[in-house]
Design a protein around this motif. Structure first.
Motif, mmCIF file in Angstrom:
data_model
loop_
_atom_site.group_PDB
_atom_site.id
_atom_site.type_symbol
_atom_site.label_atom_id
_atom_site.label_comp_id
_atom_site.label_asym_id
_atom_site.label_seq_id
_atom_site.Cartn_x
_atom_site.Cartn_y
_atom_site.Cartn_z
ATOM 1 N N LEU A 96 2.258 5.113 5.305
ATOM 2 C CA LEU A 96 2.589 5.515 6.666
ATOM 3 C C LEU A 96 3.455 4.422 7.297
ATOM 4 C CD1 LEU A 96 -0.885 6.876 7.876
ATOM 5 C CD2 LEU A 96 1.163 8.222 7.389
ATOM 6 N N PRO A 97 4.069 4.715 8.427
ATOM 7 C CA PRO A 97 4.916 3.706 9.074
ATOM 8 C C PRO A 97 4.161 2.412 9.382
ATOM 9 C CG PRO A 97 5.238 5.847 10.105
ATOM 10 C CD PRO A 97 4.073 5.987 9.155
ATOM 11 N N ASP A 98 4.917 1.359 9.556
ATOM 12 C CA ASP A 98 4.419 0.049 9.955
ATOM 13 C C ASP A 98 3.488 -0.570 8.914
ATOM 14 O OD1 ASP A 98 4.369 -2.146 11.705
ATOM 15 O OD2 ASP A 98 2.564 -1.409 12.724
ATOM 16 N N GLY A 99 3.734 -0.275 7.635
ATOM 17 C CA GLY A 99 2.985 -0.930 6.568
ATOM 18 C C GLY A 99 1.576 -0.428 6.342
ATOM 19 N N HIS A 100 1.258 0.765 6.816
ATOM 20 C CA HIS A 100 -0.076 1.320 6.601
ATOM 21 C C HIS A 100 -0.134 1.989 5.226
ATOM 22 C CE1 HIS A 100 -1.756 0.671 10.640
ATOM 23 N NE2 HIS A 100 -0.494 0.784 11.016
ATOM 24 N N LEU A 101 -1.151 1.641 4.464
ATOM 25 C CA LEU A 101 -1.377 2.194 3.135
ATOM 26 C C LEU A 101 -2.752 2.843 3.135
ATOM 27 C CD1 LEU A 101 -0.798 2.529 0.099
ATOM 28 C CD2 LEU A 101 -1.595 0.188 -0.211
ATOM 29 N N VAL A 102 -2.787 4.150 2.900
ATOM 30 C CA VAL A 102 -4.031 4.905 2.918
ATOM 31 C C VAL A 102 -4.424 5.222 1.478
ATOM 32 C CG1 VAL A 102 -5.187 6.999 3.740
ATOM 33 C CG2 VAL A 102 -3.433 5.890 5.159
ATOM 34 N N ILE A 103 -5.656 4.890 1.120
ATOM 35 C CA ILE A 103 -6.168 5.138 -0.229
ATOM 36 C C ILE A 103 -7.456 5.949 -0.100
ATOM 37 C CG2 ILE A 103 -7.030 4.082 -2.353
ATOM 38 C CD1 ILE A 103 -5.426 1.548 -1.540
ATOM 39 N N PHE A 104 -7.521 7.048 -0.829
ATOM 40 C CA PHE A 104 -8.726 7.871 -0.838
ATOM 41 C C PHE A 104 -9.678 7.335 -1.894
ATOM 42 C CE2 PHE A 104 -6.974 12.175 0.904
ATOM 43 C CZ PHE A 104 -6.381 11.512 1.965
ATOM 44 N N SER A 105 -10.966 7.373 -1.598
ATOM 45 C CA SER A 105 -11.958 6.877 -2.549
ATOM 46 C C SER A 105 -11.913 7.657 -3.863
ATOM 47 C CB SER A 105 -13.362 6.929 -1.945
ATOM 48 O OG SER A 105 -13.702 8.251 -1.578
ATOM 49 N N GLY A 106 -11.514 8.924 -3.809
ATOM 50 C CA GLY A 106 -11.391 9.718 -5.027
ATOM 51 C C GLY A 106 -10.403 9.131 -6.011
ATOM 52 N N LEU A 107 -9.359 8.510 -5.516
ATOM 53 C CA LEU A 107 -8.378 7.859 -6.389
ATOM 54 C C LEU A 107 -9.020 6.679 -7.108
ATOM 55 C CD1 LEU A 107 -5.474 7.310 -7.436
ATOM 56 C CD2 LEU A 107 -5.144 5.930 -5.372
ATOM 57 N N ILE A 108 -9.783 5.908 -6.385
ATOM 58 C CA ILE A 108 -10.450 4.744 -6.981
ATOM 59 C C ILE A 108 -11.430 5.197 -8.058
ATOM 60 C CG2 ILE A 108 -11.990 2.788 -6.520
ATOM 61 C CD1 ILE A 108 -10.683 2.734 -3.658
ATOM 62 N N LEU A 109 -12.209 6.218 -7.739
ATOM 63 C CA LEU A 109 -13.203 6.706 -8.697
ATOM 64 C C LEU A 109 -12.568 7.352 -9.922
ATOM 65 C CD1 LEU A 109 -15.779 8.211 -6.174
ATOM 66 C CD2 LEU A 109 -15.978 6.071 -7.479
ATOM 67 N N GLU A 110 -11.420 7.982 -9.749
ATOM 68 C CA GLU A 110 -10.755 8.688 -10.852
ATOM 69 C C GLU A 110 -9.935 7.739 -11.734
ATOM 70 O OE1 GLU A 110 -10.494 12.098 -12.945
ATOM 71 O OE2 GLU A 110 -11.532 11.993 -11.030
ATOM 72 N N SER A 111 -9.591 6.573 -11.215
ATOM 73 C CA SER A 111 -8.835 5.597 -12.004
ATOM 74 C C SER A 111 -9.726 5.074 -13.124
ATOM 75 C CB SER A 111 -8.380 4.426 -11.134
ATOM 76 O OG SER A 111 -7.503 4.876 -10.132
ATOM 77 N N GLU A 112 -9.196 5.114 -14.334
ATOM 78 C CA GLU A 112 -9.999 4.684 -15.478
ATOM 79 C C GLU A 112 -10.019 3.178 -15.658
ATOM 80 O OE1 GLU A 112 -9.020 6.895 -18.976
ATOM 81 O OE2 GLU A 112 -9.282 8.809 -17.948
ATOM 82 N N ASN A 113 -9.080 2.482 -15.016
ATOM 83 C CA ASN A 113 -9.047 1.023 -15.115
ATOM 84 C C ASN A 113 -8.281 0.464 -13.921
ATOM 85 O OD1 ASN A 113 -6.151 0.974 -15.892
ATOM 86 N ND2 ASN A 113 -6.931 1.953 -17.758
ATOM 87 N N PRO A 114 -8.408 -0.828 -13.659
ATOM 88 C CA PRO A 114 -7.733 -1.424 -12.497
ATOM 89 C C PRO A 114 -6.212 -1.318 -12.565
ATOM 90 C CG PRO A 114 -9.385 -2.941 -13.377
ATOM 91 C CD PRO A 114 -9.282 -1.792 -14.339
ATOM 92 N N GLU A 115 -5.660 -1.274 -13.765
ATOM 93 C CA GLU A 115 -4.207 -1.200 -13.908
ATOM 94 C C GLU A 115 -3.665 0.139 -13.413
ATOM 95 O OE1 GLU A 115 -5.830 -4.308 -16.434
ATOM 96 O OE2 GLU A 115 -6.280 -2.171 -16.397
ATOM 97 N N GLU A 116 -4.407 1.222 -13.655
ATOM 98 C CA GLU A 116 -3.985 2.529 -13.132
ATOM 99 C C GLU A 116 -3.926 2.486 -11.611
ATOM 100 O OE1 GLU A 116 -5.543 5.839 -16.379
ATOM 101 O OE2 GLU A 116 -6.630 5.618 -14.491
ATOM 102 N N LEU A 117 -4.986 2.000 -11.004
ATOM 103 C CA LEU A 117 -5.040 1.907 -9.550
ATOM 104 C C LEU A 117 -3.948 0.977 -9.033
ATOM 105 C CD1 LEU A 117 -6.425 2.684 -6.907
ATOM 106 C CD2 LEU A 117 -8.038 0.801 -7.308
ATOM 107 N N SER A 118 -3.731 -0.132 -9.708
ATOM 108 C CA SER A 118 -2.675 -1.070 -9.309
ATOM 109 C C SER A 118 -1.311 -0.397 -9.332
ATOM 110 C CB SER A 118 -2.652 -2.285 -10.233
ATOM 111 O OG SER A 118 -3.829 -3.034 -10.079
ATOM 112 N N GLY A 119 -1.088 0.458 -10.320
ATOM 113 C CA GLY A 119 0.181 1.171 -10.407
ATOM 114 C C GLY A 119 0.403 2.095 -9.229
ATOM 115 N N VAL A 120 -0.633 2.831 -8.848
ATOM 116 C CA VAL A 120 -0.513 3.734 -7.701
ATOM 117 C C VAL A 120 -0.287 2.927 -6.424
ATOM 118 C CG1 VAL A 120 -1.688 5.486 -6.306
ATOM 119 C CG2 VAL A 120 -1.906 5.524 -8.808
ATOM 120 N N ILE A 121 -1.018 1.841 -6.266
ATOM 121 C CA ILE A 121 -0.823 0.989 -5.087
ATOM 122 C C ILE A 121 0.587 0.407 -5.080
ATOM 123 C CG2 ILE A 121 -1.560 -1.172 -3.988
ATOM 124 C CD1 ILE A 121 -4.449 -0.405 -4.879
#
Length: 154
Positions: free
Chosen positions: A27-52
């Motif tokens: 979102l504007p002004d540097g806001h990054l929204v992450i849903f908990s479902g994404l964290i739970l569905e990521s199989e490893n930290p690298e997947e989540l890091s890629g999305v971030i």
């Protein structure tokens, strides 16, 4: 990742929403929204890091403002910037969270995300592995329903 890529962490505001959807968006002004479902569905930290990294790329490449200009127009942005239109601001945030960037901006964000990951010594391969089901979403409906995806099908 921020330190290795000269991204000022103080300018990134992370919001965690406790929702089952596999999603994240900028979102504007540097806001990054992450849903908990994404964290739970990521199989490893690298997947989540890629999305971030992908969402950080949207922020750093100014894609959020580009999208706003296309979707709501300059006059609406100027009105919001001058303090008017609280309802308009809420509707714009809702629109940003539920619609996709165009393919060119998505490709640019993907490439920049890989650059960010490499610079931070994080393998981009898990990010690519995570994205593959998104490009073939009909084969992987449990990974991410198209109705909740904010990125276009590749």
């Amino acid at each position: 990742m921020c330190d290795k890529n000269d991204i000022d962490r103080d300018k990134i505001k992370v919001h965690l929403l406790f929702k089952d959807e596999v999603n994240a968006f900028a979102l504007p002004d540097g806001h990054l929204v992450i849903f908990s479902g994404l964290i739970l569905e990521s199989e490893n930290p690298e997947e989540l890091s890629g999305v971030i990294a992908h969402e950080l790329a949207h922020i750093k490449l100014n894609h959020v403002m580009t999208k706003l200009m296309r979707e709501v127009g300059l006059s609406v942005l100027l009105s919001m910037a001058s303090g008017g239109g609280g309802d308009m601001l809420r509707e714009t945030a809702k629109m940003l969270s539920s619609t996709a960037f165009d393919r060119a901006l998505e490709k640019e964000a993907d490439i920049k995300a890989v650059d960010y990951l490499i610079e931070a010594n994080i393998s981009p391969e898990p990010f690519a592995t995570f994205l593959l089901p998104l490009s073939q979403w009909r084969s992987y409906p449990s990974k991410i329903p198209v109705s909740t995806s904010t990125d276009p099908n590749s």
